[in-house]
Design a protein around this motif. Structure first.
Motif, PDB file in Angstrom:
ATOM      1  N   ARG A 249     -46.560  -4.768  29.684  1.00  0.00           N
ATOM      2  CA  ARG A 249     -47.020  -6.114  30.080  1.00  0.00           C
ATOM      3  C   ARG A 249     -47.904  -6.746  29.011  1.00  0.00           C
ATOM      4  NH1 ARG A 249     -46.746  -3.730  35.333  1.00  0.00           N
ATOM      5  NH2 ARG A 249     -48.752  -2.708  35.009  1.00  0.00           N
ATOM      6  N   VAL A 250     -48.653  -5.931  28.265  1.00  0.00           N
ATOM      7  CA  VAL A 250     -49.488  -6.506  27.200  1.00  0.00           C
ATOM      8  C   VAL A 250     -48.592  -7.194  26.169  1.00  0.00           C
ATOM      9  CG1 VAL A 250     -51.064  -6.002  25.296  1.00  0.00           C
ATOM     10  CG2 VAL A 250     -51.402  -4.887  27.511  1.00  0.00           C
ATOM     11  N   ASP A 251     -47.551  -6.515  25.739  1.00  0.00           N
ATOM     12  CA  ASP A 251     -46.691  -7.149  24.732  1.00  0.00           C
ATOM     13  C   ASP A 251     -45.882  -8.295  25.320  1.00  0.00           C
ATOM     14  OD1 ASP A 251     -47.584  -6.172  22.396  1.00  0.00           O
ATOM     15  OD2 ASP A 251     -46.278  -4.412  22.392  1.00  0.00           O
ATOM     16  N   ALA A 252     -45.557  -8.209  26.621  1.00  0.00           N
ATOM     17  CA  ALA A 252     -44.893  -9.353  27.262  1.00  0.00           C
ATOM     18  C   ALA A 252     -45.848 -10.554  27.299  1.00  0.00           C
ATOM     19  CB  ALA A 252     -44.447  -8.977  28.671  1.00  0.00           C
ATOM     20  N   MET A 253     -47.137 -10.292  27.504  1.00  0.00           N
ATOM     21  CA  MET A 253     -48.128 -11.382  27.515  1.00  0.00           C
ATOM     22  C   MET A 253     -48.266 -11.997  26.120  1.00  0.00           C
ATOM     23  SD  MET A 253     -50.299 -13.190  29.271  1.00  0.00           S
ATOM     24  CE  MET A 253     -50.989 -12.457  30.755  1.00  0.00           C
ATOM     25  N   VAL A 254     -48.311 -11.141  25.099  1.00  0.00           N
ATOM     26  CA  VAL A 254     -48.398 -11.661  23.723  1.00  0.00           C
ATOM     27  C   VAL A 254     -47.198 -12.582  23.462  1.00  0.00           C
ATOM     28  CG1 VAL A 254     -48.301 -11.022  21.269  1.00  0.00           C
ATOM     29  CG2 VAL A 254     -49.744  -9.708  22.852  1.00  0.00           C
ATOM     30  N   ALA A 255     -46.016 -12.149  23.881  1.00  0.00           N
ATOM     31  CA  ALA A 255     -44.805 -12.964  23.670  1.00  0.00           C
ATOM     32  C   ALA A 255     -44.893 -14.262  24.473  1.00  0.00           C
ATOM     33  CB  ALA A 255     -43.564 -12.157  24.083  1.00  0.00           C
ATOM     34  N   ALA A 256     -45.371 -14.181  25.714  1.00  0.00           N
ATOM     35  CA  ALA A 256     -45.478 -15.384  26.553  1.00  0.00           C
ATOM     36  C   ALA A 256     -46.459 -16.377  25.931  1.00  0.00           C
ATOM     37  CB  ALA A 256     -45.926 -15.001  27.961  1.00  0.00           C
ATOM     38  N   LEU A 257     -47.555 -15.871  25.373  1.00  0.00           N
ATOM     39  CA  LEU A 257     -48.537 -16.778  24.764  1.00  0.00           C
ATOM     40  C   LEU A 257     -47.961 -17.422  23.513  1.00  0.00           C
ATOM     41  CD1 LEU A 257     -51.812 -14.680  25.203  1.00  0.00           C
ATOM     42  CD2 LEU A 257     -51.218 -16.798  26.389  1.00  0.00           C
ATOM     43  N   HIS A 258     -47.252 -16.632  22.706  1.00  0.00           N
ATOM     44  CA  HIS A 258     -46.634 -17.215  21.501  1.00  0.00           C
ATOM     45  C   HIS A 258     -45.615 -18.277  21.886  1.00  0.00           C
ATOM     46  CE1 HIS A 258     -48.648 -15.013  18.417  1.00  0.00           C
ATOM     47  NE2 HIS A 258     -48.231 -13.820  18.830  1.00  0.00           N
ATOM     48  N   ALA A 259     -44.916 -18.057  23.021  1.00  0.00           N
ATOM     49  CA  ALA A 259     -43.879 -19.003  23.444  1.00  0.00           C
ATOM     50  C   ALA A 259     -44.461 -20.151  24.278  1.00  0.00           C
ATOM     51  CB  ALA A 259     -42.816 -18.257  24.257  1.00  0.00           C
TER      52      ALA A 259
END
Ligand code: GLA
Length: 339
Positions: A249-259
């Protein structure tokens, strides 16, 4: 007179992963602890906790054990001296605006501000901040008696203004992640249940994670094979599952923030909370009530932050959503510093 400030932190996501070699995404907040310090002749440290109207005095060269806030001051002096800093006699006074036990890391805020103050009064050069975070964590582990990881200290000392900090605890690699919220805001709500590291469930969870590592033959849980982890006996199976899914979920959050996908960011906060509640069993009724309050206020997502078993809840709110009574907006601020 020298003044320093150590910020508290909010962890956007990645809870109970630090001592499991995993990932987290905290940021420093604009609330924290301010320390004032001046040199004193004679080699004694005189310390005052202004918020508590309490004082302490001890020889800088040989601090002895003590309890409560005194353990933080004495431990920081002792650990700095052990690292080769010649801490002189000093008068120290501190006060803060992060409520103790609110899960926003008043402890790391105090450790970071004290370290910078003592380094300044000793005229010593500031060491690498990750090394300083480790020193603060030794204070917490060896002097205060809380088996905490490095999350809070790294967040307080290494964050960047306006950004979250992705930390990989297996390598201590740090990566700033811009926190553009496109008008939405983050807010915390104190559940009212005081959370304490040295007591209760936190140390028990750490012991369970150690047991799971021993059973799987891995150094830390983040290195575990997910299929093997599913075969662990309960409750170790669920503890491991929380850690492995939370890292993802941490890396999914990083991706969501970048997107710029803030709906997804909200869903990830909810999923993190569900995992902490059901798999890690780190929630309490007061925390659940705070989550419900924030969801009723229209939160896109809400989750407990910090060690759990009390403390604060973090929510991502729609632009224009009214904050529930008692909720405080939070934004990423600069790291610990000399004022
Ligand atoms: C507390 C500890 C941290 C970390 C969190 C849970 O804040 O101080 O080291 O373990 O709990 O993510």
């Amino acid at each position: 007179m020298i003044r320093t400030f150590g910020p508290g932190r909010v962890n956007l996501i990645g809870e109970h992963t630090d001592y499991n070699g995993g990932l987290a995404l905290p940021f420093a907040i604009d609330r924290g602890v301010t320390v004032e310090i001046e040199r004193l002749d004679g080699g004694e440290i005189h310390a005052e906790a202004r918020d508590l109207s309490e004082t302490d005095a001890f020889p800088a060269a040989a601090p002895e054990r003590a309890d409560g806030w005194r353990a933080f001051v004495r431990g920081t002096v002792a650990e700095l001296r052990a690292s080769g800093v010649d801490v002189p006699g000093a008068r120290i006074a501190f006060s803060g605006d992060v409520p103790r036990g609110s899960g926003l890391s008043s402890s790391a805020a105090l450790e970071a501000a004290l370290c910078l103050a003592l380094l300044a009064v000793a005229d010593a050069e500031e060491p690498d901040r990750t090394e300083l975070a480790k020193l603060c964590s030794r204070v917490e582990n060896d002097w205060v008696g809380a088996e905490t990881g490095l999350l809070d200290q790294l967040a307080s000392l290494q964050s960047r203004d306006g950004e979250a900090l992705r930390i990989d605890f297996a390598t201590l690699a740090l990566e700033p992640v811009p926190l553009g919220l496109d008008g939405r805001r983050l807010a915390t709500l104190d559940s009212g249940a005081e959370h304490r590291h040295a007591a209760g469930g936190y140390n028990e969870r750490r012991a369970e994670c150690r047991a799971a590592c021993a059973a799987l033959g891995v150094e830390h849980l983040s290195a575990a094979d997910p299929e093997a982890a599913e075969r662990l006996p309960e409750p170790l199976r669920r503890r491991a599952r929380h850690v492995l899914t939370e890292n993802a979920r941490v890396d999914a959050m990083v991706a969501a923030l970048h997107a710029g996908d803030l709906d997804e960011a909200g869903r990830l906060l909810d999923a993190s909370h569900a995992s902490l509640r059901d798999d890690y069993e780190a929630s309490v009724p007061e925390v659940e009530a705070a989550v419900a309050t924030l969801k009723r206020a229209g939160a896109l997502g809400a989750r407990m932050v910090g060690g759990g078993f009390g403390g604060s809840v973090l929510a991502l709110l729609e632009a224009g959503a009214e904050l529930p009574v008692g909720a405080t907006p939070v934004a990423p601020g600069p790291p610990a510093r000399r004022l």
